[in-house]
Design an enzyme around this catalytic site. Sequence first.
Site, PDB file in Angstrom:
ATOM      1  N   ASP A 125       3.342 -19.687  26.020  1.00 52.26           N
ATOM      2  CA  ASP A 125       2.057 -19.032  26.271  1.00 52.26           C
ATOM      3  C   ASP A 125       1.337 -19.796  27.369  1.00 52.26           C
ATOM      4  OD1 ASP A 125       0.071 -17.134  26.015  1.00 52.26           O
ATOM      5  OD2 ASP A 125      -0.469 -17.649  23.956  1.00 52.26           O
ATOM      6  N   ASP A 126       0.333 -19.151  27.951  1.00 54.98           N
ATOM      7  CA  ASP A 126      -0.435 -19.820  28.998  1.00 54.98           C
ATOM      8  C   ASP A 126      -1.350 -20.898  28.429  1.00 54.98           C
ATOM      9  OD1 ASP A 126      -2.114 -17.969  27.752  1.00 54.98           O
ATOM     10  OD2 ASP A 126      -2.947 -17.164  29.604  1.00 54.98           O
ATOM     11  N   ASP A 182      -5.855 -22.080  22.496  1.00 52.80           N
ATOM     12  CA  ASP A 182      -7.300 -22.288  22.453  1.00 52.80           C
ATOM     13  C   ASP A 182      -7.704 -22.710  21.047  1.00 52.80           C
ATOM     14  OD1 ASP A 182     -10.127 -22.030  22.492  1.00 52.80           O
ATOM     15  OD2 ASP A 182     -10.045 -20.433  23.968  1.00 52.80           O
TER      16      ASP A 182
END
Length: 165
Positions: free
Chosen positions: A99-100, A103
């Site tokens: 994933d980028d 969070d």
Amino acid sequence: MTDPNQKSFPVTWDQFHRDSRALAWRLAGMGTFDAVVAIARGGLVPAAIVARELNIRTVETVAVKSYDHQNQSGIQVLKPISQQVLDLAKTGKKILIVDDLVDTGSTARVVREMLPGAHFATVYAKPKGRDLVDTFITEVSQDTWIFFPWDLDVAYVAPISGGTD
């Protein structure tokens, strides 16, 4: 990004490509992966770069929606992982999830439940989700909003000090 005191971290295409390649370099020392699962949409670009760099030919996606560009909301699985990749994992094959960003970790938790033995890698990590990923490149503070290159356009930006030119 609704809080005016929140920091912003704009990422260019060049920087994102370099950071994604750095992720591939870090992962290369961990042996061969049999498949990569990109978390759509943010993980599509880094997963493609990592798959190319590590010569991974089985590329899968899982589509999870957790927030839009401004507001976090409930997790929704829009497309599950294919049975073919789930079967690979069951037979002990090495699966990589990309994933980028991690969070708060809510997306990571959902995908980890789908593939509990997979190696989870992100380009960027925030403190609340950092412990849910195995490998990442850059940590940013929780109050930083990352603007990815696909979210940006070239435009004037005022100086940090608030002054004018």
